[in-house]
Design a protein around this motif. Structure first.
Motif, PDB file in Angstrom:
ATOM      1  N   ASP A 428       0.869  -1.175   0.000  1.00 46.59           N
ATOM      2  CA  ASP A 428       0.000   0.000   0.000  1.00 46.59           C
ATOM      3  C   ASP A 428       0.909   1.228   0.000  1.00 46.59           C
ATOM      4  O   ASP A 428       1.481   1.584   1.031  1.00 46.59           O
ATOM      5  CB  ASP A 428      -0.913   0.009   1.229  1.00 46.59           C
ATOM      6  CG  ASP A 428      -1.915   1.153   1.213  1.00 46.59           C
ATOM      7  OD1 ASP A 428      -1.714   2.111   0.441  1.00 46.59           O
ATOM      8  OD2 ASP A 428      -2.891   1.108   1.987  1.00 46.59           O
ATOM      9  N   GLU A 430       0.226   4.308  -0.223  1.00 47.52           N
ATOM     10  CA  GLU A 430      -0.240   5.422   0.606  1.00 47.52           C
ATOM     11  C   GLU A 430       0.279   5.265   2.029  1.00 47.52           C
ATOM     12  O   GLU A 430       0.709   6.237   2.653  1.00 47.52           O
ATOM     13  CB  GLU A 430      -1.762   5.502   0.571  1.00 47.52           C
ATOM     14  CG  GLU A 430      -2.300   5.928  -0.803  1.00 47.52           C
ATOM     15  CD  GLU A 430      -3.810   5.977  -0.839  1.00 47.52           C
ATOM     16  OE1 GLU A 430      -4.462   5.269  -0.038  1.00 47.52           O
ATOM     17  OE2 GLU A 430      -4.357   6.720  -1.683  1.00 47.52           O
ATOM     18  N   GLU A 444       4.867  10.151  -4.239  1.00 43.42           N
ATOM     19  CA  GLU A 444       3.462  10.295  -4.619  1.00 43.42           C
ATOM     20  C   GLU A 444       2.834   8.921  -4.840  1.00 43.42           C
ATOM     21  O   GLU A 444       3.202   8.219  -5.791  1.00 43.42           O
ATOM     22  CB  GLU A 444       3.336  11.119  -5.898  1.00 43.42           C
ATOM     23  CG  GLU A 444       3.549  12.596  -5.676  1.00 43.42           C
ATOM     24  CD  GLU A 444       3.276  13.393  -6.945  1.00 43.42           C
ATOM     25  OE1 GLU A 444       2.474  14.326  -6.900  1.00 43.42           O
ATOM     26  OE2 GLU A 444       3.878  13.043  -7.979  1.00 43.42           O
ATOM     27  N   PRO A 445       1.892   8.508  -3.983  1.00 41.08           N
ATOM     28  CA  PRO A 445       1.198   7.237  -4.204  1.00 41.08           C
ATOM     29  C   PRO A 445       0.439   7.256  -5.532  1.00 41.08           C
ATOM     30  O   PRO A 445      -0.060   8.288  -5.975  1.00 41.08           O
ATOM     31  CB  PRO A 445       0.233   7.156  -3.010  1.00 41.08           C
ATOM     32  CG  PRO A 445       0.810   8.075  -1.975  1.00 41.08           C
ATOM     33  CD  PRO A 445       1.462   9.172  -2.750  1.00 41.08           C
ATOM     34  N   ARG A 447      -2.390   5.481  -6.401  1.00 41.93           N
ATOM     35  CA  ARG A 447      -3.812   5.147  -6.402  1.00 41.93           C
ATOM     36  C   ARG A 447      -4.700   6.241  -6.992  1.00 41.93           C
ATOM     37  O   ARG A 447      -5.628   5.937  -7.758  1.00 41.93           O
ATOM     38  CB  ARG A 447      -4.252   4.819  -4.981  1.00 41.93           C
ATOM     39  CG  ARG A 447      -5.695   4.353  -4.869  1.00 41.93           C
ATOM     40  CD  ARG A 447      -6.003   3.847  -3.454  1.00 41.93           C
ATOM     41  NE  ARG A 447      -7.405   3.488  -3.301  1.00 41.93           N
ATOM     42  CZ  ARG A 447      -8.341   4.334  -2.892  1.00 41.93           C
ATOM     43  NH1 ARG A 447      -8.010   5.591  -2.579  1.00 41.93           N
ATOM     44  NH2 ARG A 447      -9.595   3.955  -2.774  1.00 41.93           N
ATOM     45  N   ARG A 457      -2.825  -0.285  -5.668  1.00 40.57           N
ATOM     46  CA  ARG A 457      -2.179   0.478  -4.596  1.00 40.57           C
ATOM     47  C   ARG A 457      -0.646   0.379  -4.619  1.00 40.57           C
ATOM     48  O   ARG A 457       0.021   1.040  -3.829  1.00 40.57           O
ATOM     49  CB  ARG A 457      -2.679  -0.010  -3.233  1.00 40.57           C
ATOM     50  CG  ARG A 457      -4.148   0.297  -2.971  1.00 40.57           C
ATOM     51  CD  ARG A 457      -4.571  -0.212  -1.604  1.00 40.57           C
ATOM     52  NE  ARG A 457      -5.945   0.170  -1.289  1.00 40.57           N
ATOM     53  CZ  ARG A 457      -6.280   1.300  -0.660  1.00 40.57           C
ATOM     54  NH1 ARG A 457      -5.327   2.141  -0.287  1.00 40.57           N
ATOM     55  NH2 ARG A 457      -7.539   1.587  -0.401  1.00 40.57           N
TER      56      ARG A 457
END
Length: 486
Positions: A428, A430, A444-445, A447, A457
Motif C-alpha cells: 500500500d 499510501e 506520490e502514491p 492510487r 495500490r
C-alpha cells in the motif's frame, strides 16, 4: 499616548524585506485598531536598536507609511498615527450568528471528495523531495524573471498592466506562442485559434464544458491525470477509462460511440510513456472513423532530452479535430498558472466566451511578464539548463533504483521529470508514503491516478524536478529500506 517599542517583533519566516515587514506590522496594527489615531510611534533609532536592524530600514518604512497617509510627522516630535489613517471597523453592533442553514440540502453541486493529489505546502523543507512538478530555485532564472516583471510594470506597458482585456489576450504572448511554441510542435495557427488559460487544468475544464454534455461520451486514459477525471465527472458526461500500455492509449480499444478522446501522447500521465508515430497516426484515423474529437495535453514536451520530441497530434491533424493544450506552468514554474488552447476558430470562440464569464482574462501583468521572459530568450535558456540538469538527475536516479532493487513500471525513452514505479504486490504505497514522511522522504502514491473502486495500490511516482542530485541515492535507499520493512 506613546506606542511601546516592545509591541514590535520580527517574524523570521516572513517572505519579504525587513522594510516591508515593518510596514506590514504597523499597517495591520492600525487596521486592527491596536494603534490608534494620534498615538506616537517609537523613534527610528529606538525601534532599530530594539529589532537589531539598520536605522535606515526603519526610516524607509516610516517614510513609505507617511506617503500613504498611515503616519504623519510633527517636526522634531517624531512620527504619529495619522488622523487620516484608515479606521478599524466597529464590532460593537455585530453579534455571533447561529448557522441554521441545512447545507446538506442547500448545496446543489459538490466539488469536494475528488481525486486531487495532496502535496505538503512545506515540501521544500523535506530532505528527499520526490514530489512531481515543483520548481528548483537552483535552476530557475529568478534574476531575469524579476527584470521582466519590472519591465512589465513600466510606463510603456501601462495599458497592458491596467487595462481590462475583456475577452482578449496579451498580443505579445499570443505572438510568441504562434511563432515559437507552436512552430516547434509543427503547428500552424492564427491568433483566432489561440486562447490563453490559467494553466492546463483550466484549459481542460473549458474544453470539457464546451464539448461535453450528459449525453456525450469522453474517453480517458487509465491511469490518468486525476483532476481531469474530476473535471469530467462534474460535466456529467459518460466516462470510458481505457488502460494504457507501454506506448500509451491503444486506439483499437476506443469504442465507436466516443465523442471526445483525452490523451497525453508526449509523456503519458503518470506512466511517462511516449506514443510512437505509428500509434499517433492510428489514433487520428480511429478518431476520423468514429467522428470523434481529440484533446491533446502536450505537457512536458520540452523535457525530451533523451530523444527529439515526436510530432504533436495537432501537427498531424488534417481535419481540425485535435484540440491542443499547452502550458508554461511546468516549464517555467507551476505558480505561473499560464497555459493555452489551440483549436478551430469556432471552438476557441466558445471557450473564450466561457472564460470571460468565469475569470474575464488572465492578469495582464502576468501575461506581459511572461511575454518578455519568453521573447527575450530567457525561456529557451531556462529549458536548456533544465534539460541538462534533469538528464544528470535521471541518470543518478536510474542507477540508484537499479542498485537498491526497485522496479520501474514504465520506461520513458524521451525524458520527462519522473519515474513511474511499482512496489511489490500487496504494498500500500499510501501507507508507505506516510511512513517515509517520518524520514523526510516525499513520494506520490499512485492510487489517485487510477479509475474505479478497486484501484491498484502498489504504484507510485518519483520525480527528480526539485531534488538535489547528491540526495537522490540516499533517498532511494530509504525508500528501499521502507519497502523491505513492509
Amino acid at each position: 499616548m506613546a506606542i511601546s517599542v516592545d509591541t514590535f517583533f520580527l517574524n523570521p519566516h516572513f517572505q519579504g524585506t525587513l522594510q516591508s515587514q515593518i510596514q506590514q506590522i504597523i499597517a495591520e496594527a492600525i487596521l486592527s485598531g491596536r494603534f490608534r489615531q494620534g498615538e506616537k510611534l517609537p523613534s527610528t533609532r529606538k525601534l532599530a536598536t530594539h529589532l537589531g536592524i539598520s536605522r535606515i530600514t526603519v526610516t524607509l518604512a516610516y517614510t513609505e507609511l507617511l506617503a500613504n497617509d498611515y503616519l504623519t510627522s510633527r517636526g522634531r516630535s517624531g512620527y504619529f498615527v495619522s488622523e487620516n489613517a484608515p479606521e478599524p471597523p466597529s464590532f460593537n453592533t455585530l453579534r455571533q450568528t447561529e448557522d441554521v442553514v441545512d447545507w446538506s440540502r442547500a448545496i446543489g453541486s459538490r466539488y469536494t471528495g475528488g481525486n486531487a493529489l495532496s502535496k505538503p505546502q512545506n515540501w521544500a523543507k523535506y530532505k528527499y523531495n520526490f514530489i512531481y512538478g515543483q520548481s528548483d530555485p537552483s535552476i530557475f532564472d529568478h534574476a531575469n524573471w524579476r527584470l521582466c516583471a519590472l519591465q512589465a510594470l513600466g510606463q510603456k506597458d501601462f495599458f497592458a498592466l491596467t487595462s481590462d482585456y475583456y475577452e482578449h489576450d496579451d498580443e505579445r504572448l499570443v505572438e510568441f506562442i504562434l511563432r515559437h511554441s507552436l512552430t516547434r510542435r509543427g503547428i500552424l495557427a492564427r491568433p483566432e485559434n489561440v486562447l490563453i488559460t490559467l494553466g492546463a487544468q483550466n484549459a481542460l475544464w473549458l474544453t470539457a464544458q464546451v464539448l461535453l454534455t450528459q449525453r456525450r461520451t469522453a474517453v480517458i486514459e487509465d491511469p490518468c491525470y486525476p483532476a481531469l477525471r474530476d473535471i469530467l465527472s462534474q460535466s456529467r458526461c459518460h466516462v470510458v477509462p481505457l488502460p494504457v500500455d507501454q506506448d500509451g492509449l491503444p486506439p483499437d480499444t476506443i469504442p465507436p460511440h466516443s465523442d471526445v478522446i483525452f490523451t497525453t501522447p508526449s509523456h503519458q500521465c503518470p506512466t511517462t510513456a511516449t506514443m510512437p508515430m505509428a500509434r499517433r497516426e492510428a489514433l487520428l484515423e480511429r478518431a476520423r472513423d468514429i467522428d470523434a474529437l481529440i484533446v491533446e495535453d502536450d505537457y512536458e514536451f520540452e523535457m525530451s532530452f533523451l530523444k527529439s520530441p515526436s510530432p504533436s497530434l495537432k501537427s498531424l491533424d488534417e481535419d481540425g479535430r485535435v484540440i491542443y493544450v499547452g502550458s508554461f506552468s511546468k516549464s517555467v514554474f507551476p505558480g505561473l498558472r499560464l497555459g493555452y488552447l489551440v483549436g478551430s476558430e469556432s471552438f476557441i470562440r466558445e471557450a473564450r466566451a466561457l472564460r470571460s464569464l468565469v475569470l474575464r482574462h488572465p492578469p495582464g501583468h502576468t501575461m506581459r511578464t511572461a511575454a518578455y521572459f519568453l521573447g527575450l530568450g530567457h525561456y529557451d535558456a531556462l529549458i536548456r539548463r533544465t534539460r541538462n540538469e534533469f538528464a544528470k538527475r535521471r541518470d543518478v536516479m536510474q542507477t540508484a533504483i537499479a542498485n537498491f532493487g526497485l522496479q520501474i513500471a514504465s520506461h520513458e525513452t524521451h525524458g520527462g521529470s519522473s519515474f513511474w514505479m511499482q512496489a511489490p504486490r500487496g504494498t500500500d504505497t499510501e501507507a508507505l508514503a506516510a511512513k517515509l514522511i517520518e524520514k523526510s522522504v516525499l513520494i506520490e502514491p499512485g492510487r489517485p491516478f487510477f479509475h474505479g473502486r478497486t484501484r491498484p495500490r502498489e504504484y507510485f511516482r518519483l520525480a527528480y524536478s526539485s531534488i538535489n542530485t547528491t540526495r537522490i541515492p540516499e533517498g532511494i535507499e530509504l525508500i528501499a529500506q521502507a519497502l523491505k520493512e513492509g
